[in-house]
Design a protein around this motif. Structure first.
Motif, PDB file in Angstrom:
ATOM      1  N   ARG A 102       0.828  -1.211   0.000  1.00 24.07           N
ATOM      2  CA  ARG A 102       0.000   0.000   0.000  1.00 24.07           C
ATOM      3  C   ARG A 102       0.862   1.261   0.000  1.00 24.07           C
ATOM      4  O   ARG A 102       0.605   2.198  -0.760  1.00 24.07           O
ATOM      5  CB  ARG A 102      -0.954  -0.005   1.194  1.00 24.07           C
ATOM      6  N   ILE A 103       1.896   1.293   0.816  1.00 21.26           N
ATOM      7  CA  ILE A 103       2.785   2.463   0.860  1.00 21.26           C
ATOM      8  C   ILE A 103       3.458   2.659  -0.493  1.00 21.26           C
ATOM      9  O   ILE A 103       3.563   3.797  -0.977  1.00 21.26           O
ATOM     10  CB  ILE A 103       3.826   2.332   1.989  1.00 21.26           C
ATOM     11  N   ASN A 104       3.908   1.575  -1.107  1.00 12.55           N
ATOM     12  CA  ASN A 104       4.514   1.684  -2.443  1.00 12.55           C
ATOM     13  C   ASN A 104       3.528   2.278  -3.444  1.00 12.55           C
ATOM     14  O   ASN A 104       3.901   3.119  -4.272  1.00 12.55           O
ATOM     15  CB  ASN A 104       5.013   0.322  -2.933  1.00 12.55           C
ATOM     16  N   GLU A 105       2.277   1.854  -3.380  1.00 17.25           N
ATOM     17  CA  GLU A 105       1.259   2.405  -4.278  1.00 17.25           C
ATOM     18  C   GLU A 105       1.014   3.883  -3.992  1.00 17.25           C
ATOM     19  O   GLU A 105       0.834   4.683  -4.912  1.00 17.25           O
ATOM     20  CB  GLU A 105      -0.047   1.613  -4.170  1.00 17.25           C
ATOM     21  N   GLU A 106       1.006   4.265  -2.716  1.00 16.68           N
ATOM     22  CA  GLU A 106       0.822   5.673  -2.361  1.00 16.68           C
ATOM     23  C   GLU A 106       1.985   6.511  -2.881  1.00 16.68           C
ATOM     24  O   GLU A 106       1.767   7.625  -3.379  1.00 16.68           O
ATOM     25  CB  GLU A 106       0.682   5.820  -0.845  1.00 16.68           C
ATOM     26  N   ILE A 107       3.190   5.988  -2.768  1.00 15.54           N
ATOM     27  CA  ILE A 107       4.358   6.701  -3.286  1.00 15.54           C
ATOM     28  C   ILE A 107       4.249   6.876  -4.801  1.00 15.54           C
ATOM     29  O   ILE A 107       4.517   7.956  -5.331  1.00 15.54           O
ATOM     30  CB  ILE A 107       5.670   5.987  -2.882  1.00 15.54           C
ATOM     31  N   ARG A 108       3.840   5.830  -5.500  1.00 16.62           N
ATOM     32  CA  ARG A 108       3.639   5.936  -6.952  1.00 16.62           C
ATOM     33  C   ARG A 108       2.604   7.016  -7.284  1.00 16.62           C
ATOM     34  O   ARG A 108       2.776   7.781  -8.227  1.00 16.62           O
ATOM     35  CB  ARG A 108       3.203   4.598  -7.539  1.00 16.62           C
ATOM     36  N   GLU A 109       1.533   7.048  -6.504  1.00 16.94           N
ATOM     37  CA  GLU A 109       0.486   8.042  -6.733  1.00 16.94           C
ATOM     38  C   GLU A 109       1.019   9.460  -6.507  1.00 16.94           C
ATOM     39  O   GLU A 109       0.760  10.363  -7.308  1.00 16.94           O
ATOM     40  CB  GLU A 109      -0.712   7.772  -5.808  1.00 16.94           C
ATOM     41  N   ILE A 110       1.762   9.657  -5.456  1.00 14.62           N
ATOM     42  CA  ILE A 110       2.338  10.975  -5.181  1.00 14.62           C
ATOM     43  C   ILE A 110       3.299  11.378  -6.289  1.00 14.62           C
ATOM     44  O   ILE A 110       3.284  12.519  -6.752  1.00 14.62           O
ATOM     45  CB  ILE A 110       3.045  10.979  -3.801  1.00 14.62           C
ATOM     46  N   ARG A 111       4.110  10.441  -6.747  1.00 16.47           N
ATOM     47  CA  ARG A 111       5.036  10.741  -7.846  1.00 16.47           C
ATOM     48  C   ARG A 111       4.294  11.057  -9.141  1.00 16.47           C
ATOM     49  O   ARG A 111       4.731  11.901  -9.915  1.00 16.47           O
ATOM     50  CB  ARG A 111       6.009   9.586  -8.040  1.00 16.47           C
ATOM     51  N   SER A 112       3.172  10.378  -9.370  1.00 16.03           N
ATOM     52  CA  SER A 112       2.409  10.678 -10.584  1.00 16.03           C
ATOM     53  C   SER A 112       1.795  12.076 -10.495  1.00 16.03           C
ATOM     54  O   SER A 112       1.659  12.757 -11.509  1.00 16.03           O
ATOM     55  CB  SER A 112       1.337   9.620 -10.848  1.00 16.03           C
ATOM     56  N   MET A 113       1.439  12.506  -9.290  1.00 20.36           N
ATOM     57  CA  MET A 113       0.934  13.870  -9.127  1.00 20.36           C
ATOM     58  C   MET A 113       2.037  14.871  -9.440  1.00 20.36           C
ATOM     59  O   MET A 113       1.796  15.914 -10.026  1.00 20.36           O
ATOM     60  CB  MET A 113       0.402  14.087  -7.710  1.00 20.36           C
ATOM     61  N   ARG A 114       3.240  14.542  -9.059  1.00 16.42           N
ATOM     62  CA  ARG A 114       4.381  15.414  -9.337  1.00 16.42           C
ATOM     63  C   ARG A 114       4.559  15.557 -10.839  1.00 16.42           C
ATOM     64  O   ARG A 114       4.840  16.642 -11.339  1.00 16.42           O
ATOM     65  CB  ARG A 114       5.658  14.838  -8.701  1.00 16.42           C
TER      66      ARG A 114
END
Length: 157
Positions: free
Chosen positions: A34-46
């Motif tokens: 889940r944390i890895n997915e959240e990090i991916r999501e934050i990076r995609s927002m960037r």
């Protein structure tokens, strides 16, 4: 008769504590995913933040990158901590499973609580019926020992 009921209730309660403890490894695994997915999501927002010719970030309603950077940093620290807890939990649970004398009991606990297999998958792998796998599981729960400080172990997770 009341002593038998009390004893049965105590065994059930102890088994539930053991199962909760054994399940803690897979809970760490799920949190890491889940944390890895959240990090991916934050990076995609960037990636959605665009830069104009003035050198300033625009888009997504975010005026600067400080919030993004802080969030990403917090998530990455959380991921490192969760990975550490996963390793410690795995080491402890695996060591407790290895102390069992029955190979069948070891297999059932490993496949169920480390690999996360369903009962039918364990039965297929071990070439036993699901009913027999459940018997092995019950015996394994009776034989496995919990950590002395179980309350502390579960609270830190």
């Amino acid at each position: 008769m009341d002593k038998d009921k009390a004893r049965t209730a105590a065994v059930k309660e102890e088994n539930e504590k053991k199962k909760e403890y054994l399940k803690s490894y897979l809970q760490h695994v799920r949190r890491i995913h889940r944390i890895n997915e959240e990090i991916r999501e934050i990076r995609s927002m960037r990636a959605s933040i665009s830069m104009n010719n003035d050198g300033m970030p625009h888009g997504s309603g975010q005026e600067d990158l400080s919030g993004y950077a802080a969030e990403l940093d917090a998530m990455e620290r959380n991921l490192i901590q969760e990975r550490y807890h996963r390793i410690r939990t795995y080491q402890d649970i695996a060591a407790r499973i290895k102390r069992l004398s029955s190979e069948n009991e070891k297999d059932v606990l490993f496949y169920r609580y480390i690999k996360g297999l369903d009962w039918w998958e364990i039965a297929e792998k071990m070439r036993y019926s699901e009913r027999q796998v459940h018997r092995f599981h019950g015996k394994a729960l009776a034989h496995i020992r919990l950590p002395e400080n179980l309350k502390d172990v579960i609270e830190c997770q």
